[in-house]
Design a protein around this motif. Structure first.
Motif, PDB file in Angstrom:
ATOM      1  N   TYR A   1      76.223  -2.418  60.025  1.00  0.00           N
ATOM      2  CA  TYR A   1      77.212  -1.675  60.799  1.00  0.00           C
ATOM      3  C   TYR A   1      77.473  -0.296  60.244  1.00  0.00           C
ATOM      4  CZ  TYR A   1      78.341  -6.162  62.892  1.00  0.00           C
ATOM      5  OH  TYR A   1      78.275  -7.359  63.550  1.00  0.00           O
TER       6      TYR A   1
ATOM      7  N   THR B   1      86.095  -4.234  70.720  1.00  0.00           N
ATOM      8  CA  THR B   1      85.922  -2.792  70.578  1.00  0.00           C
ATOM      9  C   THR B   1      85.616  -2.435  69.140  1.00  0.00           C
ATOM     10  OG1 THR B   1      88.301  -2.582  70.255  1.00  0.00           O
ATOM     11  CG2 THR B   1      87.459  -2.210  72.483  1.00  0.00           C
TER      12      THR B   1
ATOM     13  N   TYR C   1      66.621  -7.018  79.601  1.00  0.00           N
ATOM     14  CA  TYR C   1      65.621  -6.169  78.985  1.00  0.00           C
ATOM     15  C   TYR C   1      64.249  -6.633  79.447  1.00  0.00           C
ATOM     16  CZ  TYR C   1      68.897  -4.041  75.703  1.00  0.00           C
ATOM     17  OH  TYR C   1      69.926  -3.309  75.146  1.00  0.00           O
TER      18      TYR C   1
ATOM     19  N   ASN D   1      75.175   1.154  64.330  1.00  0.00           N
ATOM     20  CA  ASN D   1      74.614  -0.178  64.126  1.00  0.00           C
ATOM     21  C   ASN D   1      73.095  -0.166  64.188  1.00  0.00           C
ATOM     22  OD1 ASN D   1      77.347  -1.084  64.365  1.00  0.00           O
ATOM     23  ND2 ASN D   1      77.086  -1.049  66.589  1.00  0.00           N
TER      24      ASN D   1
ATOM     25  N   SER E   1      72.432   0.672  68.003  1.00  0.00           N
ATOM     26  CA  SER E   1      73.440   0.730  69.061  1.00  0.00           C
ATOM     27  C   SER E   1      74.671   1.460  68.549  1.00  0.00           C
ATOM     28  CB  SER E   1      73.823  -0.676  69.541  1.00  0.00           C
ATOM     29  OG  SER E   1      74.640  -1.338  68.587  1.00  0.00           O
ATOM     30  N   ARG E   2      75.499   1.889  69.507  1.00  0.00           N
ATOM     31  CA  ARG E   2      76.757   2.528  69.172  1.00  0.00           C
ATOM     32  C   ARG E   2      77.835   1.468  68.976  1.00  0.00           C
ATOM     33  NH1 ARG E   2      78.277   6.894  73.509  1.00  0.00           N
ATOM     34  NH2 ARG E   2      76.023   7.054  73.461  1.00  0.00           N
ATOM     35  N   THR E   3      78.865   1.797  68.248  1.00  0.00           N
ATOM     36  CA  THR E   3      79.978   0.867  68.030  1.00  0.00           C
ATOM     37  C   THR E   3      81.028   1.039  69.118  1.00  0.00           C
ATOM     38  OG1 THR E   3      79.742   0.708  65.641  1.00  0.00           O
ATOM     39  CG2 THR E   3      81.947   0.419  66.512  1.00  0.00           C
ATOM     40  N   GLY E   4      81.603  -0.083  69.528  1.00  0.00           N
ATOM     41  CA  GLY E   4      82.731  -0.046  70.448  1.00  0.00           C
ATOM     42  C   GLY E   4      82.295   0.021  71.898  1.00  0.00           C
ATOM     43  N   GLY E   5      83.127  -0.568  72.772  1.00  0.00           N
ATOM     44  CA  GLY E   5      82.796  -0.528  74.187  1.00  0.00           C
ATOM     45  C   GLY E   5      81.577  -1.358  74.512  1.00  0.00           C
ATOM     46  N   TYR E   6      80.988  -1.055  75.614  1.00  0.00           N
ATOM     47  CA  TYR E   6      79.842  -1.829  76.068  1.00  0.00           C
ATOM     48  C   TYR E   6      78.585  -0.992  75.934  1.00  0.00           C
ATOM     49  CZ  TYR E   6      83.388  -4.853  78.046  1.00  0.00           C
ATOM     50  OH  TYR E   6      84.464  -5.679  78.224  1.00  0.00           O
ATOM     51  N   TYR E   7      77.844  -1.291  74.906  1.00  0.00           N
ATOM     52  CA  TYR E   7      76.609  -0.563  74.693  1.00  0.00           C
ATOM     53  C   TYR E   7      75.496  -1.538  74.427  1.00  0.00           C
ATOM     54  CZ  TYR E   7      79.759   3.372  74.073  1.00  0.00           C
ATOM     55  OH  TYR E   7      80.724   4.313  74.247  1.00  0.00           O
ATOM     56  N   GLY E   8      74.381  -1.279  75.018  1.00  0.00           N
ATOM     57  CA  GLY E   8      73.204  -2.089  74.711  1.00  0.00           C
ATOM     58  C   GLY E   8      72.475  -1.522  73.519  1.00  0.00           C
ATOM     59  N   TYR E   9      71.319  -2.079  73.266  1.00  0.00           N
ATOM     60  CA  TYR E   9      70.482  -1.648  72.162  1.00  0.00           C
ATOM     61  C   TYR E   9      69.385  -0.724  72.664  1.00  0.00           C
ATOM     62  CZ  TYR E   9      72.207  -5.734  69.498  1.00  0.00           C
ATOM     63  OH  TYR E   9      72.970  -6.671  68.865  1.00  0.00           O
TER      64      TYR E   9
ATOM     65  N   LEU F   1      73.150  -8.040  79.964  1.00  0.00           N
ATOM     66  CA  LEU F   1      72.076  -7.070  80.117  1.00  0.00           C
ATOM     67  C   LEU F   1      70.748  -7.804  80.322  1.00  0.00           C
ATOM     68  CD1 LEU F   1      73.885  -6.383  77.291  1.00  0.00           C
ATOM     69  CD2 LEU F   1      72.819  -4.171  77.678  1.00  0.00           C
TER      70      LEU F   1
END
Lengths: 115, 113
Positions: free
Chosen positions: B50, A97, A36, B31, B94-102, A34
């Motif tokens: 978390y 995950t 920013y 998170n 951020s969300r848990t799991g997968g591809y997530y940014g902040y 990413l």
């Protein structure tokens, strides 16, 4: 040991020209990247991302290129505008995950776009 | 509009004071993170969490502690502020799991005098 490196602390370009911001990583487990953007006295805002299944992702004036074999990515801004002047952070995340979804950030590069 | 809100934009505190920096997110993210940003050093992770009541040390936890009693709120505590803790403090979630940014808050510029 820095796992995400932005080796150039600053970059200055003329308005209308291309800005190329580079980022290198060492951890082969990283597969999501990413960029920013951060203005002074504000929090970073998400700009663009790319997963390792791609080698290019484009969003308007911003394009990110990923070279997995070289562990290198770059952000291209075309054309550059004075409002693009900011600090740009590269970040990376490993395949997972679970709950440990922690990004690793580079030190940032300060882009100045001259009118 | 989803957001991360930090309670203060600017703070000035005296050396030795106990300082609380508050962060609230409305995205139901699992998170939450506290960073500080200093020139030439980039974003350095202080603590993260978390889940409610869970916390883990980041890269520079010395002199700091955190509290997460509710999912939406993550507090950073400077037990006895020192001048070398003068910095820009950034909260993120951020969300848990997968591809997530902040998603980051706007930051708190703390000056310790």
């Amino acid at each position: 040991d820095q796992q995400v490196k932005q080796n150039s602390p600053s970059l200055s370009v003329q308005e209308g020209r291309i800005s190329i911001l580079n980022c290198d990583y060492t951890n082969s487990m990283f597969d999501y990247f990413l960029w920013y953007k951060k203005y002074p006295a504000e929090g970073p805002t998400f700009l663009i991302s790319i997963s390792s299944i791609k080698d290019k992702n484009e969003d308007g004036r911003f394009t990110v290129f990923l070279n997995k074999s070289a562990k290198h990515l770059s952000l291209h801004i075309v054309p550059s505008q004075p409002g693009d002047s900011a600090v740009y952070f590269c970040a990376a995340s490993p395949t997972h995950t679970g709950a440990n979804s922690k990004l690793t950030f580079g030190k940032g590069i300060t882009l100045s776009v001259r009118p | 509009d989803v957001k991360v809100t930090q309670s203060s934009r600017y703070l000035v505190k005296r050396t030795g004071e106990k300082v609380f920096l508050e962060c609230v997110q409305d995205m139901d993210h699992e998170n939450m993170f506290w960073y500080r940003q200093d020139p030439g050093l980039g974003l350095r992770l202080i603590y993260f969490s978390y889940d409610v009541k869970m916390k883990e040390k980041g890269d520079i936890p010395e002199g700091y502690s955190v509290s997460r009693e509710k999912k939406e709120r993550f507090s950073l505590i400077l037990e006895s502020a020192s001048t070398n803790q003068t910095s820009m403090y950034l909260c993120a979630s951020s969300r848990t799991g997968g591809y997530y940014g902040y998603t980051f808050g706007s930051g708190t510029r703390l000056t310790v005098v």
